[in-house]
Design a protein around this motif. Sequence first.
Motif, short mmCIF file in Angstrom:
data_model
loop_
_atom_site.label_atom_id
_atom_site.label_comp_id
_atom_site.label_asym_id
_atom_site.label_seq_id
_atom_site.Cartn_x
_atom_site.Cartn_y
_atom_site.Cartn_z
N GLU A 255 0.88 -1.24 0.04
CA GLU A 255 -0.04 -0.01 0.10
C GLU A 255 1.00 1.31 -0.06
O GLU A 255 1.66 1.42 0.95
N PHE A 256 0.85 2.08 -0.96
CA PHE A 256 1.79 3.18 -1.18
C PHE A 256 1.07 4.22 -2.01
O PHE A 256 0.39 4.20 -2.74
N VAL A 257 2.02 5.42 -1.87
CA VAL A 257 1.62 6.63 -2.76
C VAL A 257 3.12 6.92 -3.01
O VAL A 257 4.32 7.11 -2.15
N GLY A 258 3.41 7.18 -4.33
CA GLY A 258 4.69 7.33 -4.91
C GLY A 258 4.98 8.40 -5.97
O GLY A 258 3.82 8.60 -6.73
N VAL A 259 6.07 8.91 -6.40
CA VAL A 259 6.10 9.69 -7.40
C VAL A 259 7.25 8.99 -8.48
O VAL A 259 8.29 8.40 -8.12
N VAL A 260 6.71 8.85 -9.80
CA VAL A 260 7.37 8.16 -10.93
C VAL A 260 8.59 9.19 -11.26
O VAL A 260 8.86 9.88 -11.31
N GLU A 261 9.64 8.13 -10.89
CA GLU A 261 11.39 8.71 -11.24
C GLU A 261 11.72 8.45 -12.61
O GLU A 261 12.07 9.49 -13.14
N ARG A 262 11.49 7.30 -12.96
CA ARG A 262 11.98 6.75 -14.22
C ARG A 262 10.94 5.73 -14.88
O ARG A 262 10.38 5.03 -14.12
N CYS A 263 10.92 5.94 -16.25
CA CYS A 263 9.78 5.33 -16.71
C CYS A 263 9.90 5.37 -18.27
O CYS A 263 10.31 6.34 -18.81
#
Length: 186
Positions: free
Chosen positions: A56-64
């Motif tokens: 269960e998380f909230v994150g920010v996309v750093e690489r994709c």
Amino acid sequence: MRALVYDGQLELQTAYPQPVAAGGEALLQVKLAGICNTDLEITRGYMGFRGVLGHEFVGVVERCDDPTLVGQRVVGEINCYCGACPTCLAGNPTHCPQRTTLGIDRHDGCMADYCVLPARNLHVVPEHISDEQAVFTEPLAAALEILEQVHIRPTDRVVVIGDGKLGLLVAQVLRLTGCDLLAVGR
């Protein structure tokens, strides 16, 4: 990076290797992670999991590979499926025989500075939703899944056994059906 790792015992490691995103995956900087009863059960031997806990998380996309996701605040579906087997092609990717599960089955989880998930598993969080609200997306999705599997009518009597985080979310979801609802807990 820092990571909460279970390998027969729970340990906060400060030099755990940062994951590397493969093709189709996104590297996420974790902003907030929730603790689920499943995480506690893993420390008691459930699923035989070894690795970074948490799903269960909230994150920010750093690489994709998808540049439109880079910099976006996201939550994610926890089942990582192949997309090519007969089960996936039949529209049942959460039952893929090759699937891994974030922080539960053969896939390091999100109780770390960084985690990796397939980009197709990510959902952008609207700006008006706080991290503290968004972290409940995965358990709320699990609660909503009940209504996908069982038709509950307003005339039905329903009992939710357990008043933990998931039990309370399930009760809130089931209450929307208008059923005669009772929640039982400690």
